[in-house]
Design a protein around this motif. Sequence first.
Motif, mmCIF file in Angstrom:
data_model
loop_
_atom_site.group_PDB
_atom_site.id
_atom_site.type_symbol
_atom_site.label_atom_id
_atom_site.label_comp_id
_atom_site.label_asym_id
_atom_site.label_seq_id
_atom_site.Cartn_x
_atom_site.Cartn_y
_atom_site.Cartn_z
ATOM 1 N N ASP A 1 0.824 -1.210 0.000
ATOM 2 C CA ASP A 1 0.000 0.000 0.000
ATOM 3 C C ASP A 1 0.861 1.265 0.000
ATOM 4 O O ASP A 1 0.836 2.060 0.941
ATOM 5 C CB ASP A 1 -0.926 0.002 1.218
ATOM 6 N N PRO A 2 1.655 1.499 -1.081
ATOM 7 C CA PRO A 2 2.601 2.635 -1.093
ATOM 8 C C PRO A 2 1.904 3.989 -0.968
ATOM 9 O O PRO A 2 0.810 4.200 -1.486
ATOM 10 C CB PRO A 2 3.280 2.501 -2.471
ATOM 11 N N THR A 3 2.576 4.901 -0.280
ATOM 12 C CA THR A 3 2.051 6.254 -0.108
ATOM 13 C C THR A 3 2.730 7.222 -1.077
ATOM 14 O O THR A 3 3.779 6.921 -1.645
ATOM 15 C CB THR A 3 2.314 6.768 1.316
ATOM 16 N N GLU A 4 2.131 8.387 -1.234
ATOM 17 C CA GLU A 4 2.785 9.469 -1.963
ATOM 18 C C GLU A 4 3.773 10.169 -1.042
ATOM 19 O O GLU A 4 3.655 10.109 0.190
ATOM 20 C CB GLU A 4 1.754 10.483 -2.463
ATOM 21 N N GLY A 5 4.746 10.866 -1.637
ATOM 22 C CA GLY A 5 5.728 11.598 -0.844
ATOM 23 C C GLY A 5 5.830 13.032 -1.314
ATOM 24 O O GLY A 5 4.870 13.616 -1.800
ATOM 25 N N ASN A 6 7.035 13.578 -1.208
ATOM 26 C CA ASN A 6 7.301 14.956 -1.630
ATOM 27 C C ASN A 6 7.880 14.938 -3.036
ATOM 28 O O ASN A 6 9.092 14.848 -3.223
ATOM 29 C CB ASN A 6 8.275 15.621 -0.642
ATOM 30 N N SER A 7 7.008 15.023 -4.032
ATOM 31 C CA SER A 7 7.443 14.876 -5.421
ATOM 32 C C SER A 7 8.337 16.018 -5.896
ATOM 33 O O SER A 7 9.102 15.859 -6.846
ATOM 34 C CB SER A 7 6.228 14.765 -6.348
ATOM 35 N N THR A 8 8.244 17.174 -5.252
ATOM 36 C CA THR A 8 9.056 18.326 -5.667
ATOM 37 C C THR A 8 10.196 18.568 -4.679
ATOM 38 O O THR A 8 10.511 19.714 -4.353
ATOM 39 C CB THR A 8 8.186 19.593 -5.794
ATOM 40 N N ALA A 9 10.804 17.495 -4.201
ATOM 41 C CA ALA A 9 11.927 17.620 -3.268
ATOM 42 C C ALA A 9 13.028 18.483 -3.886
ATOM 43 O O ALA A 9 13.336 18.349 -5.075
ATOM 44 C CB ALA A 9 12.477 16.243 -2.923
ATOM 45 N N PRO A 10 13.643 19.383 -3.127
ATOM 46 C CA PRO A 10 14.694 20.254 -3.674
ATOM 47 C C PRO A 10 15.944 19.456 -4.055
ATOM 48 O O PRO A 10 16.133 18.319 -3.621
ATOM 49 C CB PRO A 10 14.986 21.217 -2.516
ATOM 50 N N LEU A 11 16.795 20.089 -4.847
ATOM 51 C CA LEU A 11 17.983 19.420 -5.369
ATOM 52 C C LEU A 11 18.888 18.901 -4.254
ATOM 53 O O LEU A 11 19.499 17.834 -4.391
ATOM 54 C CB LEU A 11 18.761 20.389 -6.268
ATOM 55 N N ARG A 12 18.971 19.625 -3.136
ATOM 56 C CA ARG A 12 19.844 19.172 -2.045
ATOM 57 C C ARG A 12 19.401 17.811 -1.496
ATOM 58 O O ARG A 12 20.225 17.034 -1.023
ATOM 59 C CB ARG A 12 19.877 20.212 -0.926
ATOM 60 N N ASP A 13 18.093 17.525 -1.553
ATOM 61 C CA ASP A 13 17.606 16.227 -1.085
ATOM 62 C C ASP A 13 17.966 15.104 -2.050
ATOM 63 O O ASP A 13 18.008 13.937 -1.669
ATOM 64 C CB ASP A 13 16.082 16.269 -0.896
ATOM 65 N N TRP A 14 18.189 15.472 -3.303
ATOM 66 C CA TRP A 14 18.555 14.493 -4.325
ATOM 67 C C TRP A 14 20.047 14.188 -4.337
ATOM 68 O O TRP A 14 20.450 13.133 -4.839
ATOM 69 C CB TRP A 14 18.182 15.040 -5.710
ATOM 70 N N SER A 15 20.865 15.096 -3.833
ATOM 71 C CA SER A 15 22.306 15.087 -4.107
ATOM 72 C C SER A 15 22.989 13.755 -3.809
ATOM 73 O O SER A 15 23.657 13.174 -4.683
ATOM 74 C CB SER A 15 22.996 16.224 -3.347
ATOM 75 N N VAL A 16 22.831 13.217 -2.605
ATOM 76 C CA VAL A 16 23.560 12.001 -2.228
ATOM 77 C C VAL A 16 23.110 10.811 -3.070
ATOM 78 O O VAL A 16 23.934 10.107 -3.676
ATOM 79 C CB VAL A 16 23.368 11.691 -0.725
ATOM 80 N N THR A 17 21.802 10.581 -3.120
ATOM 81 C CA THR A 17 21.284 9.440 -3.886
ATOM 82 C C THR A 17 21.624 9.568 -5.361
ATOM 83 O O THR A 17 22.021 8.584 -6.016
ATOM 84 C CB THR A 17 19.760 9.323 -3.710
ATOM 85 N N LEU A 18 21.481 10.777 -5.909
ATOM 86 C CA LEU A 18 21.747 10.972 -7.331
ATOM 87 C C LEU A 18 23.220 10.746 -7.648
ATOM 88 O O LEU A 18 23.554 10.135 -8.685
ATOM 89 C CB LEU A 18 21.328 12.383 -7.739
ATOM 90 N N ILE A 19 24.116 11.203 -6.787
ATOM 91 C CA ILE A 19 25.551 10.984 -7.008
ATOM 92 C C ILE A 19 25.874 9.499 -6.994
ATOM 93 O O ILE A 19 26.611 8.989 -7.856
ATOM 94 C CB ILE A 19 26.382 11.738 -5.949
ATOM 95 N N VAL A 20 25.313 8.768 -6.031
ATOM 96 C CA VAL A 20 25.554 7.323 -5.943
ATOM 97 C C VAL A 20 25.050 6.612 -7.199
ATOM 98 O O VAL A 20 25.747 5.784 -7.793
ATOM 99 C CB VAL A 20 24.868 6.742 -4.687
ATOM 100 N N VAL A 21 23.827 6.951 -7.621
ATOM 101 C CA VAL A 21 23.239 6.306 -8.802
ATOM 102 C C VAL A 21 24.039 6.632 -10.058
ATOM 103 O O VAL A 21 24.341 5.744 -10.876
ATOM 104 C CB VAL A 21 21.768 6.739 -8.976
ATOM 105 N N LEU A 22 24.421 7.903 -10.239
ATOM 106 C CA LEU A 22 25.173 8.293 -11.435
ATOM 107 C C LEU A 22 26.568 7.673 -11.466
ATOM 108 O O LEU A 22 27.065 7.296 -12.535
ATOM 109 C CB LEU A 22 25.269 9.817 -11.518
#
Length: 281
Positions: free
Chosen positions: A121-142
């Motif tokens: 039963d997945p919930t919605e989250g913060n779809s417009t999270a700012p870039l700083r919230d993406w930084s660590v995960t995005l760096i790891v994935v890239l």
Amino acid sequence: MSHHPLGAVVCALVAAALFAVAAVAQQRAAAAVPEGSSLIRALMRNPRWWAAIVGDVGGYAMQVVALALGSVLLVQPLLVSMLVFALPLSARLNGRRITGRTWATALALTVALAVFLLVGDPTEGNSTAPLRDWSVTLIVVLCAIGGAVAIGTGSSDPGRRAMLLGAAGGALFGVAAALTTGVTDLADDGLGPMLSSWQLWALVAAGTAGIYLQQRAYQVGPLAASLPAVTIAEPMVAALIGATVLDERLRTNTFGLVVVAVSVVVMCATTIRLSRVQAEV
């Protein structure tokens, strides 16, 4: 846009069906291009590939609607059902018979998807999270994508090349899917905010690079290696971003989490199996 889980499920299944039709044509068009030839030039001249692109565009449009109605954790796992839709289509076009074992695998994938959605039963989250919230995960994935491309490009084993390039392309599709939720929300504020957002241009870059790597994976090695990698990597990366960046959650208890974990294992195993079957038919 409001949260409508049932609408998101329906749109995601329609998207999966369209992606399945596109994949059947696209795989054969890319695999027919000799490795020494120009991939893009050859595909641009192939009517079957253009037909596949039309299917992909339709599928992506439905995926965008699904992500506007529901969470990444809800929508992305459903897209692996494209393998169930593609299976009879590939078999019919190639005059092959689908075995009972393969149908059983398709049924197991369908049941695992249903269990994941109903129990998790997945919930919605913060779809417009700012870039700083993406930084660590995005760096790891890239970094992981860059490593896969580097190792895959330098490998002399066609199967390993296809698998790693396919995984890199699928991971970029997962990034694009996670970004899509933010772009659709920004579109509600008008064209200006959407065009000036970093999410839109990151989405375009991830999608374009993902398409190229997917076609390269289909070209350089067997589909039995590339297709499972593409199909598994996309929902996995999208789910990772949904949980770590967008703050999406599963609404269940401890026992439910165990059931969901088992369903994810079954989904991965059956997806790999069906991908290999589709590559053979």
